[in-house]
Scaffold this motif. Structure first.
Motif, PDB file in Angstrom:
ATOM      1  N   LEU A  25       0.627  -1.297   0.093  1.00 57.15           N
ATOM      2  CA  LEU A  25       0.035   0.003  -0.092  1.00 57.15           C
ATOM      3  C   LEU A  25       0.899   1.161  -0.175  1.00 57.15           C
ATOM      4  O   LEU A  25       0.465   2.061  -0.763  1.00 57.15           O
ATOM      5  CB  LEU A  25      -1.016   0.088   1.214  1.00 57.15           C
ATOM      6  N   LEU A  26       1.832   1.223   0.823  1.00 54.67           N
ATOM      7  CA  LEU A  26       2.984   2.337   0.903  1.00 54.67           C
ATOM      8  C   LEU A  26       3.510   2.632  -0.288  1.00 54.67           C
ATOM      9  O   LEU A  26       3.755   3.754  -0.993  1.00 54.67           O
ATOM     10  CB  LEU A  26       3.761   2.269   2.122  1.00 54.67           C
ATOM     11  N   SER A  27       4.120   1.457  -0.901  1.00 56.67           N
ATOM     12  CA  SER A  27       4.754   1.588  -2.342  1.00 56.67           C
ATOM     13  C   SER A  27       3.906   2.083  -3.516  1.00 56.67           C
ATOM     14  O   SER A  27       4.356   3.015  -4.502  1.00 56.67           O
ATOM     15  CB  SER A  27       5.166   0.190  -2.685  1.00 56.67           C
ATOM     16  N   GLU A  28       2.723   1.707  -3.314  1.00 61.44           N
ATOM     17  CA  GLU A  28       1.830   2.232  -4.342  1.00 61.44           C
ATOM     18  C   GLU A  28       1.593   3.973  -3.986  1.00 61.44           C
ATOM     19  O   GLU A  28       1.467   4.695  -5.064  1.00 61.44           O
ATOM     20  CB  GLU A  28       0.356   1.584  -4.397  1.00 61.44           C
ATOM     21  N   LYS A  29       1.501   4.255  -2.728  1.00 57.36           N
ATOM     22  CA  LYS A  29       1.285   5.613  -2.575  1.00 57.36           C
ATOM     23  C   LYS A  29       2.417   6.557  -2.697  1.00 57.36           C
ATOM     24  O   LYS A  29       2.326   7.893  -3.600  1.00 57.36           O
ATOM     25  CB  LYS A  29       0.967   6.009  -1.085  1.00 57.36           C
ATOM     26  N   ALA A  30       3.662   6.119  -2.508  1.00 56.91           N
ATOM     27  CA  ALA A  30       4.882   6.860  -2.677  1.00 56.91           C
ATOM     28  C   ALA A  30       5.435   6.776  -4.199  1.00 56.91           C
ATOM     29  O   ALA A  30       6.239   7.429  -4.781  1.00 56.91           O
ATOM     30  CB  ALA A  30       5.872   6.068  -1.790  1.00 56.91           C
ATOM     31  N   GLY A  31       4.857   5.572  -5.137  1.00 57.63           N
ATOM     32  CA  GLY A  31       5.428   5.621  -6.327  1.00 57.63           C
ATOM     33  C   GLY A  31       6.729   4.991  -6.478  1.00 57.63           C
ATOM     34  O   GLY A  31       7.515   5.002  -7.422  1.00 57.63           O
ATOM     35  N   LYS A  32       7.204   4.289  -5.371  1.00 60.33           N
ATOM     36  CA  LYS A  32       8.718   3.771  -5.174  1.00 60.33           C
ATOM     37  C   LYS A  32       8.441   2.681  -4.363  1.00 60.33           C
ATOM     38  O   LYS A  32       7.342   2.486  -3.352  1.00 60.33           O
ATOM     39  CB  LYS A  32       9.739   4.624  -4.910  1.00 60.33           C
ATOM     40  N   LYS A  33       9.309   1.862  -4.051  1.00 63.47           N
ATOM     41  CA  LYS A  33       9.294   0.644  -3.231  1.00 63.47           C
ATOM     42  C   LYS A  33       9.516   1.033  -2.117  1.00 63.47           C
ATOM     43  O   LYS A  33      10.488   1.554  -1.599  1.00 63.47           O
ATOM     44  CB  LYS A  33      10.302  -0.344  -3.649  1.00 63.47           C
ATOM     45  N   VAL A  34       8.792   0.459  -1.060  1.00 63.21           N
ATOM     46  CA  VAL A  34       9.112   0.941   0.314  1.00 63.21           C
ATOM     47  C   VAL A  34       8.858  -0.278   1.331  1.00 63.21           C
ATOM     48  O   VAL A  34       8.182  -1.352   0.906  1.00 63.21           O
ATOM     49  CB  VAL A  34       7.755   1.583   0.920  1.00 63.21           C
ATOM     50  N   THR A  35       9.998  -0.269   2.011  1.00 62.04           N
ATOM     51  CA  THR A  35      10.166  -1.571   2.995  1.00 62.04           C
ATOM     52  C   THR A  35       9.609  -1.128   4.435  1.00 62.04           C
ATOM     53  O   THR A  35      10.216  -0.033   4.797  1.00 62.04           O
ATOM     54  CB  THR A  35      11.385  -2.343   3.180  1.00 62.04           C
ATOM     55  N   ILE A  36       9.218  -2.177   5.375  1.00 62.35           N
ATOM     56  CA  ILE A  36       9.035  -1.850   6.523  1.00 62.35           C
ATOM     57  C   ILE A  36       9.793  -3.077   7.294  1.00 62.35           C
ATOM     58  O   ILE A  36       9.661  -4.242   7.018  1.00 62.35           O
ATOM     59  CB  ILE A  36       7.675  -2.272   7.147  1.00 62.35           C
ATOM     60  N   ALA A  37      11.034  -2.783   8.127  1.00 56.67           N
ATOM     61  CA  ALA A  37      11.818  -3.560   8.722  1.00 56.67           C
ATOM     62  C   ALA A  37      11.904  -3.232  10.339  1.00 56.67           C
ATOM     63  O   ALA A  37      11.583  -2.258  10.816  1.00 56.67           O
ATOM     64  CB  ALA A  37      13.126  -3.293   8.181  1.00 56.67           C
ATOM     65  N   VAL A  38      12.020  -4.487  10.906  1.00 57.20           N
ATOM     66  CA  VAL A  38      12.311  -4.516  12.488  1.00 57.20           C
ATOM     67  C   VAL A  38      13.762  -4.715  12.622  1.00 57.20           C
ATOM     68  O   VAL A  38      14.176  -6.029  12.608  1.00 57.20           O
ATOM     69  CB  VAL A  38      11.384  -5.361  13.060  1.00 57.20           C
ATOM     70  N   PRO A  39      14.861  -3.631  12.785  1.00 53.75           N
ATOM     71  CA  PRO A  39      16.145  -3.880  13.039  1.00 53.75           C
ATOM     72  C   PRO A  39      16.422  -4.989  14.125  1.00 53.75           C
ATOM     73  O   PRO A  39      16.295  -4.744  15.300  1.00 53.75           O
ATOM     74  CB  PRO A  39      16.646  -2.641  12.918  1.00 53.75           C
ATOM     75  N   GLN A  40      17.486  -5.708  13.765  1.00 51.38           N
ATOM     76  CA  GLN A  40      18.088  -6.749  14.974  1.00 51.38           C
ATOM     77  C   GLN A  40      19.327  -6.300  15.312  1.00 51.38           C
ATOM     78  O   GLN A  40      19.642  -6.646  16.550  1.00 51.38           O
ATOM     79  CB  GLN A  40      17.867  -8.065  14.339  1.00 51.38           C
ATOM     80  N   ARG A  41      20.181  -5.654  14.664  1.00 58.16           N
ATOM     81  CA  ARG A  41      21.507  -5.337  15.002  1.00 58.16           C
ATOM     82  C   ARG A  41      21.951  -4.027  14.268  1.00 58.16           C
ATOM     83  O   ARG A  41      21.453  -3.670  13.120  1.00 58.16           O
ATOM     84  CB  ARG A  41      22.442  -6.429  14.905  1.00 58.16           C
ATOM     85  N   GLY A  42      23.170  -3.637  14.399  1.00 58.66           N
ATOM     86  CA  GLY A  42      23.771  -2.282  13.905  1.00 58.66           C
ATOM     87  C   GLY A  42      23.062  -1.120  13.963  1.00 58.66           C
ATOM     88  O   GLY A  42      22.224  -1.049  14.975  1.00 58.66           O
ATOM     89  N   PRO A  43      23.421   0.002  13.109  1.00 63.14           N
ATOM     90  CA  PRO A  43      23.165   1.115  13.440  1.00 63.14           C
ATOM     91  C   PRO A  43      21.602   1.432  13.042  1.00 63.14           C
ATOM     92  O   PRO A  43      20.951   2.256  13.956  1.00 63.14           O
ATOM     93  CB  PRO A  43      23.916   2.000  12.154  1.00 63.14           C
ATOM     94  N   LYS A  44      21.009   0.608  12.393  1.00 62.71           N
ATOM     95  CA  LYS A  44      19.500   0.896  12.293  1.00 62.71           C
ATOM     96  C   LYS A  44      18.838   0.410  13.591  1.00 62.71           C
ATOM     97  O   LYS A  44      18.061   1.119  14.165  1.00 62.71           O
ATOM     98  CB  LYS A  44      18.953  -0.026  11.229  1.00 62.71           C
ATOM     99  N   LEU A  45      19.552  -0.546  14.521  1.00 57.76           N
ATOM    100  CA  LEU A  45      18.913  -0.839  15.697  1.00 57.76           C
ATOM    101  C   LEU A  45      19.041   0.247  16.514  1.00 57.76           C
ATOM    102  O   LEU A  45      18.122   0.744  17.328  1.00 57.76           O
ATOM    103  CB  LEU A  45      19.652  -2.283  16.106  1.00 57.76           C
ATOM    104  N   GLU A  46      20.257   0.923  16.674  1.00 61.90           N
ATOM    105  CA  GLU A  46      20.523   1.933  17.404  1.00 61.90           C
ATOM    106  C   GLU A  46      19.544   3.211  17.064  1.00 61.90           C
ATOM    107  O   GLU A  46      19.419   3.958  18.118  1.00 61.90           O
ATOM    108  CB  GLU A  46      22.146   2.223  17.066  1.00 61.90           C
ATOM    109  N   MET A  47      19.176   3.473  15.848  1.00 55.84           N
ATOM    110  CA  MET A  47      18.342   4.671  15.497  1.00 55.84           C
ATOM    111  C   MET A  47      16.848   4.062  16.221  1.00 55.84           C
ATOM    112  O   MET A  47      16.318   5.043  16.823  1.00 55.84           O
ATOM    113  CB  MET A  47      18.261   4.695  13.968  1.00 55.84           C
ATOM    114  N   VAL A  48      16.401   3.075  16.195  1.00 55.00           N
ATOM    115  CA  VAL A  48      15.340   2.490  16.859  1.00 55.00           C
ATOM    116  C   VAL A  48      15.308   2.700  18.259  1.00 55.00           C
ATOM    117  O   VAL A  48      14.260   3.113  18.868  1.00 55.00           O
ATOM    118  CB  VAL A  48      14.978   1.188  16.541  1.00 55.00           C
ATOM    119  N   LYS A  49      16.494   2.393  18.826  1.00 59.26           N
ATOM    120  CA  LYS A  49      16.567   2.599  20.257  1.00 59.26           C
ATOM    121  C   LYS A  49      16.429   3.938  20.756  1.00 59.26           C
ATOM    122  O   LYS A  49      15.753   4.400  21.597  1.00 59.26           O
ATOM    123  CB  LYS A  49      17.760   1.933  20.726  1.00 59.26           C
TER     124      LYS A  49
END
Length: 623
Positions: A324-348
């Motif tokens: 649904l979000l990809s269709e609205k944005a006109g580009k591929k959108v991913t939803i992720a739950v980070p488990q490690r690394g800098p992305k997890l730090e940003m979620v924290k």
């Protein structure tokens, strides 16, 4: 209570289910990949420890469902039904906040940056989002110090004969006066775009090479300009919060306390943390379900959608929301739950922001609760006034009279509940009658709206008497009333000093004012609410007066709107010449129709004017 019998005939298909109370009110709307399996999870023993069993299911009297072909269709339908029914146990995201972006059209001659709300597909480049116009203006302010682009529209710039003030303070390169070549200006615009994209290293390398080249060619003034640009860029970059991952992302964090859920959102664009905000909801179901519902509603409000959404906990059917979000944005959108690394730090980090926001809100609510409790004690109210409304009137000797209403919830202004009233039934200067009209309209036309705990009127016993009379006539119960009289000013004739009396608070059944210490928190709150109502009324009155004074005889003519009115004035040169024009001349004006021309003649002259006779005819009549 949900029983197995209710869901016996439910299909194992994607769809939406609606839980209803005994009076057939929809109290919850949910989506499911498998309707039967999902709704069955709500059924069972009331001793179940799950939050949703204890708080909501016991109120359910019946469950309806709507089948869809896909999970994505279920998401869309769920969002539509939530907006339609506003169920008690759903997240109702009434977000009136508009995101802002910076726009630059690189195809334009001497491109400039402007602040916009919408992002159409017009080929221009957009940077952001920024949570407020103030944030976007601050970015522009810093950007102009590094990249002196033009500030005004091109037509305005080219009409100038000398550089503007921005050039004098070195925040504009004055392309309007030829003080910079098109190639050099294009380099500035390119550098500004790179900087806004977070490519600061590339910007620095670009301008350092230009500085060295200018120095080698002994163009020392140009070299000095590039040197100053480099220094400004380095200073600004040091102030920015940089993150370890460079993908454009929205990062969500959660903090849950009992039935309250705080969500924090961080915007990362080009490796830079550009801003964020937080949301608070009363949510008595599972956290995962609440987050999924929030994401669906949030991105349905025209919020900018990045290619990556990072969340702290898994949600059900993420693939449907991604689609649904990809269709609205006109580009591929991913939803992720980070488990490690800098992305997890940003979620924290987002989670920490959510926790901090929850603690601040709790402290503020505690302080507000104490204040409202003290106010209730001082005014002898039955309970602390959570919702306080205040009314005021503004007019000039009865002319262009207006009224205002401001609403404070838990001691804080809620501008979404403000209302403005144009006085219709009172022609003379009578503030009491005007207040009566406003209050009557509030409780007649808006009877379905939540009643206030306390109404404050700007005035003493007189206005308070009007308020009490209206409440009695309309049989409004459970609403307390108070009048706040402004301090009176007197001048000592001998010392010529100005003396002010204390602010006075009046309550029904009391002849004398209630004595409140002038610096006390309860009185200061009432004064702040009264002053806000006064400001809101005066602002509206100024708007009305301005429209009346600047209106013209062309207003309100059938077939003539703002665009056609401007075309007429431009064609004839002035309103006087429009009034002198014949019917045929009006019909010949650009964009005018015969019916609009006749309507205009009737407005200006009371009846249609005859067209002038052809030359040579009517001579005897003219004599």
């Amino acid at each position: 209570m949900i029983t197995q019998a209710m869901i016996e005939n439910f299909p194992p298909s994607p769809g939406v289910y609606l839980m209803k109370s005994a009076d057939d009110t929809v109290i919850y709307v949910g989506k499911a990949r498998n309707l039967k399996k999902r709704v069955r999870s709500y059924a069972g023993d009331t001793r179940d420890s799950r939050i949703h069993i204890r708080f909501m299911v016991q109120l359910v009297h019946s469950v309806d469902y709507l089948v869809t072909d896909t999970e994505k269709e279920a998401l869309i339908l769920e969002n539509t039904l939530i907006k339609q029914h506003r169920p008690k146990y759903n997240i109702n995201l009434r977000d009136d906040k508009t995101y802002f972006s910076l726009r630059m059209d690189m195809k334009e001659q001497f491109p400039r940056l402007s602040i916009v709300r919408k992002i159409p597909s017009d080929g221009a480049r957009y940077f952001g989002p920024y949570a407020s116009a103030t944030a976007a203006k601050e970015v522009l302010k810093q950007l102009y110090k590094m990249f002196p682009l033009r500030h005004y529209p091109l037509a305005t710039c080219m009409a100038r004969k000398r550089p503007c003030l921005y050039h004098q303070i070195k925040q504009c390169s004055a392309p309007c006066c030829g003080l910079i070549s098109a190639a050099e200006y294009a380099a500035l615009a390119h550098g500004a775009a790179l900087f806004l994209e977070g490519k600061n290293t590339e910007v620095a390398r670009l301008y350092r090479s230009k500085m060295n080249l200018a120095a080698e060619q002994m163009r020392y003034e140009d070299a000095a300009r590039y040197r100053d640009l480099l220094r400004a860029i380095e200073v600004t970059v040091e102030r920015q919060k940089m993150v370890a991952q460079s993908d454009d992302s929205d990062v969500f964090g959660l903090h849950r306390e009992a039935d309250r859920m705080q969500i924090a959102l961080l915007h990362i664009r080009g490796g830079t943390l550009t801003g964020g905000r937080s949301f608070l909801f009363d949510w008595e179901l599972e956290t995962e379900e609440g987050l999924a519902s929030f994401l669906n509603e949030y991105y349905d409000l025209d919020a900018p959608i990045p290619p990556q959404v990072l969340i702290p906990v898994p949600i059900a059917e993420p693939a449907a929301l991604e689609e649904l979000l990809s269709e609205k944005a006109g580009k591929k959108v991913t939803i992720a739950v980070p488990q490690r690394g800098p992305k997890l730090e940003m979620v924290k980090l987002a989670g920490k922001n959510a926790e901090t926001a929850a603690q601040e809100r709790l402290a503020r609510e505690s302080s507000s609760a104490t204040l409202l409790t003290e106010l209730a004690e001082k005014l002898n109210l039955p309970h602390p006034p959570r919702r306080i409304e205040c009314y005021d009137i503004s007019n000039i000797q009865g002319e262009m009279a207006v009224g205002s209403r401001v609403v404070f919830i838990d001691g804080r202004a809620d501008k979404s509940l403000y209302r403005r009233y144009r006085i219709k039934g009172v022609l003379q200067s009578d503030d009491f009658a005007m207040m009566r009209e406003v209050l009557s309209r509030r409780f007649k036309a808006e009877s379905s709206e939540e009643k206030p705990d306390l109404i404050v009127v700007d005035g003493g016993l007189g206005q308070l008497g009007v308020l009490n009379a209206v409440l009695d006539e309309l049989e409004v119960t459970g609403v307390e009333a108070a009048g706040l009289a402004k301090s009176r000013v007197a001048r000592d004739m001998e010392s010529e000093e100005i003396e002010r009396s204390d602010e006075r608070v009046f309550r029904p059944g009391r002849k004398n004012a209630i004595a409140l210490r002038q610096s006390s928190a309860p009185l200061l709150l009432l004064v702040r609410i009264r002053d806000e109502a006064h400001r809101f009324a005066v602002t509206y009155h100024k708007d009305v007066r301005s429209k009346v004074l600047t209106g013209s005889e062309l207003d309100g003519v059938a077939g003539i709107g703002e665009k056609r009115k401007k075309a007429l004035l431009k064609h004839f040169g002035s309103l006087k010449r429009v009034k002198e024009a014949t019917l045929e001349e009006l019909k010949g004006a650009p964009g005018m129709t015969e019916s609009a021309a006749k309507a205009l003649v009737e407005r200006l002259h009371g009846s249609p004017l005859p067209n002038p006779p052809p030359p040579g005819e009517g001579a005897m009549d003219r004599k």
